[in-house]
Each structure stands twice: as C-alpha cells, then as structure tokens.
Design an enzyme around this catalytic site. Structure first.
Site, short mmCIF file in Angstrom:
data_model
loop_
_atom_site.label_atom_id
_atom_site.label_comp_id
_atom_site.label_asym_id
_atom_site.label_seq_id
_atom_site.Cartn_x
_atom_site.Cartn_y
_atom_site.Cartn_z
N HIS A 22 27.12 41.51 41.23
CA HIS A 22 26.64 42.42 40.20
C HIS A 22 27.56 42.24 39.01
O HIS A 22 28.77 42.12 39.19
CB HIS A 22 26.70 43.87 40.70
CG HIS A 22 26.62 44.88 39.61
ND1 HIS A 22 25.44 45.28 39.05
CD2 HIS A 22 27.59 45.56 38.94
CE1 HIS A 22 25.68 46.16 38.09
NE2 HIS A 22 26.97 46.36 38.01
N CYS B 255 20.61 42.96 36.96
CA CYS B 255 21.78 43.16 36.12
C CYS B 255 22.31 41.85 35.58
O CYS B 255 22.81 41.77 34.45
CB CYS B 255 22.87 43.85 36.92
SG CYS B 255 23.19 43.06 38.49
#
Lengths: 167, 599
Positions: free
Chosen positions: A38, A108
C-alpha cells in the site's frame, strides 16, 4: 527555473501483510510475492492516499499502518501546494472517487503512481504497480478474484477530498 | 528524406518555412485530472503557444491553465524543448479558477462542459440536493441560478455519485434523508460542504436558503406553530450567521454559551422565567423530537456519565435531564398512597395489600437490585457524592429548572423523553413503571428540599450506603427477598430524579426513630407476611413521602396508641416504636411488645 519553491516528494510504502506475504506466498501462489503493498504520497508535509474513502490525507504516518516499511524518494516538485490541492480535488471528484476503488485495478498504488507522475514526472517502483498482475496471474489469484473485487482498503485518515468540497 | 534533417543551414531555413509539414511536430498528451487529450504542437514551440492550443481544445482561458511537467511548472516564456518535452510524453494540466482557493468550481465547468463527463448536466437538474435538517442546506437548490447547473453538480461530485449509487430517484425526501444520514456519519463532511464556495454563494442568497429550509416538513410544522420562526428565517443576516455557526463548531459552542447566559439573565427578569418555559415547550421540544426522529439521537446517551458535565453546556438540555431515580418505583407508588391518605395509611395499606404489594413487590426488588446495579447509575451516584458542586450546578442551571417544570407539567413529554433512553429501551416493564410514576417524582423534583439534599454529599453517600447494604443483603440473604430473583428489573431506572424520595427519606429518617433492623431492609415479596409487607410499605412511604406527610407517627398512630394503652400497654414510647415497626398493625405491635417485655 527559479520559482523559489521546491517541495520534496516521497513515496511511503507499507506492507499490508506485515511480512506474511513473503512467507506464505510461495505456498499459496506458487511464487514469492514480497509484500502486499500500500502506498501513499508524502508532500507538503502530508500524506495523500486513495482508499475506500476516496482521496484522503493526513499527516505522514498517521494511518493505522503507522510508519512505512520503506520510503522512496521521488525527487522534487515545483508545483505549489494550492495547485496540487486543486489537482487532487479534481482527481477526487473524477477518477478517484471512493466508489471507483478497485483492489486490483484502481487502487492506492494507481493513485500514487499518478500523483507521482504529476508532481515529479517520475514513476513509482514497478514492483508496486506490478503486484496485482503478479497475483492475478496465479491460479489462486484468479480464484480469489471475485472476493477481492469487493474489498477496499481504507486506512483511517482524516480529510477527504472526494468531491464534498475543498479542504 | 534527408532534406528534413535540419543539419544544413539551407535545410534549416527550409524546415523553418515548412514548419507545419516538418517532423518537428510532436504529439504531446495533455492530461487533466479528469481527462486527457493529445495535442500536436511544434517541437520548438513556446509554452505560450502550447497553451493557446490547449485553451482551444479544453475550452478554457489561457491564464487558467497551469502546465506541469516533471514536477516543474511550465511558464509561458519557456519552450517545450527547454523542459524536454518530446513526442509522446505526457504533460499535466490543471485548470484554475480566478479565485485562489477554489479550483473545483470553474475547473469543473471547463472540464464538464469541455470533454467533460456528461454525468454533469442531466443529473444536475434531476437531483435537487437535499436541505439539511438543522437548517444547513447544501447542494443545489431546486432551481439553482441558471448559469450554474453543471457547476453545482460538479461541485458536489458526490451527487452524481449518489445517483450512480442507485439514488437516481428524484425523490426529494429520500435523497434528503440519505444525505443527512451520510452527513451524520461523517461530521467532517458538513464542514467541507460549508467551505465549498458554491455553498457559500448559495447561502448568501437568502431566498434560496429560505426555500430550502421551508421545504423540510418538520420545519413547516414548526413554523405553523410558531410564526416567529418564519420571521427569523426571513432575516438574511441571521441566516448567514447561523450558517457560519453551523460550519464552525467552536463558534457554535461559543454562541450557545452566550445564548445560555443570555437566557439565564432572562430568567431573572420577572416573567422571564415563564417566557423561557414557554419557549422551551413550544419550540425546542418539537424541534428536538423532530431532530431525534431524524437522527436517532439519544438525549440520554450521556446519562450514565452525566454527572460530569452539568453546568458548562446548558444548551444540551436533554443531556442534563433529571438524574436517575434509584428509588423511583417504590417511591412513586408509595407516595401516591401516602399523599393520598395520610391519616388512614395503615388501613389503606392493609386493605389494598394485593394491589399495592404487587407494584411494590416489583419495585422493591428494583430497589434492592436493578436500579442500583446499573454501572451507569453507580458511577453517577459516586460522582454525585464526590462532587456536590456538580449537583449544585446542575440544579441551579436555569435550563434545568425550566426543563423540570415543563416536564412536571407535561408528563407526555417527560415520558417520551424517558422512553427514548437506551437504558430502558429493551424493557417495557420498566417503561410502564416509569410512566406511571413520572408525574409523582417529577413533582418531587420540584421540591426544593429534595434538591437541597441532593446537593448534600453526605446525604448522597448515605444513600449509596443504603444501596450497597441492600445489595449485600440480597446476596447474603436471598431468602429475605424472594421476589428479587426474576423480578429484578435489569438496569434499574436510571432516568428520573436522582433519588428525590431518597433525600426525603433521609430527612424523614431523623424524624422517625428508624425502624432499625427491619426498617432498613425493605422486604418485598408477594407472599411474605402481611406484617412484613406493611413494614416495607411503611418504610417506603416514609422514604418517599417524607415531606408530604409531616405528621409524626404519634399522630398517625393515635388511634392505635389509644387502643394499646386501653389494653394495658402503658409504655407509650414502646408502643409507638412497636407501631412504627409494624406499620400500624396493632396485633403485630402487641406481639412485639410482649416479646420485648421480659427485658
């Protein structure tokens, strides 16, 4: 180009699996995946990321993920903050609205890559952006796909910029 | 061919002349947040020329364009070559508005009107945005200023998002509710919405505002009842101020505090108190209930820890609702009986044993068990006993008194408010009891004596001790309170006045030489001996109706005393005590006297 302002841009990389991916992936996927990445872009003293809640920002390291597992320096940008803000708002209202989040295809990291491009012209490391295709190319990944399609990752942050107005 | 290589000076001039046809036209991708386009431009063009092309394609003014490449802002004077912009590369574009802070407004316009998403226009007119319930409207009104339909929607990209989510129905009410729900779940959203310049411009348009507020049915009701409200709505300055307030929580609090201070001043004016009360019952009550319905807010949600915040935020009146009444049920019934028939207490109790004992049975089990067992209640009690100032503040706050008065006069409101208490929520029995006893202990709340006792820390501590004693008794001698097991009402009765009867009980106890051992342990049970029941009832009555029945036991038991002395029991003191202990039951008193005589 002495604009006078230059801001550093960094990429914060988090391993959502906290090391488990490296251990378990050989078993489950048949190949080693170093981590479930992430990312967030850190600039102007804030961390920006895209999750289930849309484009969000907070102070660096504020999400429950804590401090990143690694950081990548993306260089500098001349883009002033308010311009960036506008840009983000537009993004947040169009291609990066909360419901547009897709765990594999529009996540993301997609956002981080795009913002990094905008700010510095550079790309983020490919191992991050290649992750979804890596996973999906395994039979396990394919099998899990319907489930994964419905997951969103929303580290708790603060301010949303997803079209409800400017910050 | 080689002629276009541009190395020879001769060829160079050629290339200059044939610039349009030469290979130095490059295709550069221009990417906005929403969109991207490929633009062909000469390699050696300046940024200004590039912007000219872009403004044509994106239909924006040149000075609104900001080009970014490789992290640098492209200035008009630069050339593309300077920045290394080559064929196939991507340049980022941000279209600014003239205003500094808000880019979204016109960038949306340009984006949406240009290669823009078509989502903008159709849904813009279809989905009028809902008006906030608290009078804080957001989104586009039913008929926004004609030049801005696309803007409004785009400015609230979420609306089109919402319609994508299946809220496409143009049902105003539905939209509104969902919007509100979203709002409530994300309070930040509200402040963000407020900051949106569109909202601001809308808010400075008083007509629009008024329209939106009036569209809310609850507001309409409210306005019917109180024409003053519609007057208020018609004052644009006030409206704007209110909007500012709503946006800024700190300011809001400040304002509320000022308001409350003003209100308390108002109270000291003759007649002001009544005005306050009226104001409350007329305006706030329906507003609050409307608000509650909408948002499911629970006025008592903070009740468990209510003691902490008494006088500082008087605006939240409901949160400072009367503290729980640990002695509620028994007190209620008992006091009704006692206040009803002070002189014939004994006969009343004995004759109506079945009917009276039942409610009392349940309630005393409450007394011992449920009421105090709620942790909220306990913490509350502790807080109260530790900090008498708390109670003082609470009670003396003007709002509190107003509330109590109005509650006393309007039992429906009170019961409604109480019923909303989550502590009750799952417990219909409790609710029933509460409802019955409401009027009574509401009145007791008015009793200044009760209030003063509540502020007395020692009194409160004593009450807590009693409670603890009861609890211990329960565990130690369950046989003594058989009715407690199943009947134990869970959670007690945390609403209502904090032991209004308790204080009276405390004041009464010094009066009446305490019915010592037996007196302190109310024994509820449906089937226990009548003497026990009477004893319990007596005690409860004393606790409850202390101030109501100011007659001393001597007076009350006048008749019995005479009978006893006629029978030969000369010792008046002993008689009296026995009578008190037995609650006026002569036979039992005699037994007591006989039992204690050989001493």
């Amino acid at each position: 180009m002495a604009n006078g302002s230059s801001y550093t841009v960094q990429l914060y990389v988090y391993d959502l699996s906290k090391g488990l991916a490296r251990q378990l992936s050989p078993m489950m996927l048949g190949k080693t995946v170093e981590g479930i990445w992430h990312t967030g872009i850190v600039a102007y003293g804030e961390e920006f990321f895209f999750g289930g809640g849309g484009v969000t920002s907070c102070y660096p390291g504020c999400t429950i993920l804590g401090m990143p597992d690694s950081t990548v320096d993306l260089g500098n940008t001349e883009v002033p903050r308010d311009l960036f803000q506008e840009y983000l708002s537009s993004l947040g209202e169009s291609t990066y609205r909360p419901e547009k989040y897709h765990l594999f295809e529009h996540n993301c990291n997609t956002f981080s890559a795009e913002v990094a491009q905008f700010l510095t012209g550079k790309k983020i490391p490919s191992y991050i952006t290649d992750l979804p295709s890596e996973v999906l190319s395994t039979p396990f990944g394919q099998a899990l796909r319907p489930l994964l399609d419905s997951i969103t990752v929303t580290p708790s942050g603060n301010n949303g910029m997803n079209g409800y107005g400017q910050r | 061919m080689a002629e276009n290589s541009g190395t020879d000076p001769a060829v160079e001039t050629n290339t200059e002349e044939n610039a349009a046809a030469s290979a130095t036209i490059i295709k550069v991708t221009v990417k906005t947040p929403k969109d991207k386009e490929e633009i062909a431009i000469a390699e050696d063009a300046s940024v200004a020329q590039f912007k000219e092309e872009i403004s044509k394609r994106f239909k924006a003014k040149q000075d609104q364009l900001v080009l970014i490449f490789a992290g640098k802002i492209l200035k008009d004077g630069d050339t593309l070559g300077q920045h290394g912009i080559k064929d196939g590369l991507t340049v980022h574009l941000v279209i600014k508005t003239a205003q500094k802070t808000s880019g979204a407004g016109s960038s949306q316009t340009s984006a949406s009107s240009g290669p823009g998403p078509s989502q903008g226009s159709p849904s813009g007119t279809d989905t009028p945005s809902p008006a906030g319930n608290l009078g804080t409207p957001q989104g586009s009104g039913p008929s926004p200023t004609p030049s801005q339909p696309a803007n409004i929607l785009a400015g609230f990209g979420d609306l089109s998002g919402l319609s994508n989510l299946g809220m496409g129905s143009a049902n105003f009410m539905e939209l509104q509710q969902q919007m509100q729900r979203q709002l409530m779940s994300n309070p930040e959203m509200l402040s963000q919405i407020m900051e949106n310049p569109l909202v601001q411009s809308m808010m400075s348009n008083p007509d629009l505002m008024r329209q939106m507020i009036m569209a809310n049915p609850q507001m309409q009701q409210l306005m019917e009842r109180n024409p003053e409200i519609s007057h208020m709505l018609n004052n644009p300055e006030l409206m704007r101020q209110t909007m500012e307030l709503a946006r800024n929580p700190a300011m809001m609090q400040e304002m509320m505090r000022n308001q409350d201070r003003a209100l308390s001043n108002l109270e000291s004016i003759p007649g002001g108190y009544n005005a306050l009360r009226r104001m409350y019952t007329d305006i706030q009550e329906p507003m609050f209930s409307a608000a509650r319905e909408q948002f499911g807010n629970n006025p008592f949600s903070a009740l468990g820890g209510n003691g902490e915040n008494p006088g500082t935020q008087p605006s939240r009146t409901e949160n400072r609702e009367p503290l729980p009444n640990p002695w509620g049920p028994p007190d209620g019934t008992a006091s009704t009986t006692s206040s009803g028939t002070p002189t014939t207490t004994s006969s009343t109790t004995s004759s109506t044993t079945p009917s009276v004992s039942n409610p009392l049975g349940i309630s005393s089990s409450n007394l011992g068990n449920g009421m105090f067992n709620s942790p909220g209640m306990q913490s509350l009690m502790q807080q109260i006993s530790e900090n008498p100032q708390l109670m003082q503040n609470m009670i003396s706050a003007p709002y509190m008194r107003t509330m109590m008065q109005s509650l006393a006069q309007n039992p429906d409101v009170a019961s409604q408010v109480l019923m909303n208490n989550p502590l009750f929520a799952g417990n219909p029995q409790l609710q029933e009891q509460m409802r019955q006893q409401l009027p009574v202990f509401l009145q007791q709340m008015q009793n200044p004596e009760a209030l003063s006792v509540m502020t007395n820390p020692r009194a409160m501590r004593a009450l807590m001790q009693i409670q603890e004693g009861l609890q211990t008794l329960q565990t130690e001698a369950p046989g003594l309170m058989p009715g407690l097991g199943p009947g134990g009402m869970p959670g007690g009765i945390p609403v209502g006045m904090p032991g209004a009867p308790l204080p009276t009980g405390v004041t009464v106890t010094p009066e009446n030489p305490p019915p010592s051992g037996q007196g302190s342990t109310p024994t509820p049970t449906a089937g226990a001996s009548p003497a026990q029941q009477q004893l319990m009832q007596q005690m409860l009555q004393m606790f409850a109706g202390g101030s109501a029945s100011t007659q001393t036991p001597e007076v009350r038991f006048q008749q019995q005393l005479e009978q006893l002395s006629a029978m030969g029991f000369i010792n008046r003191e002993a008689n009296l005590q026995a009578l008190i202990a037995t609650g006026g039951d002569i036979n039992a008193a005699i037994e007591r006297l006989l039992g204690s005589q050989p001493s």
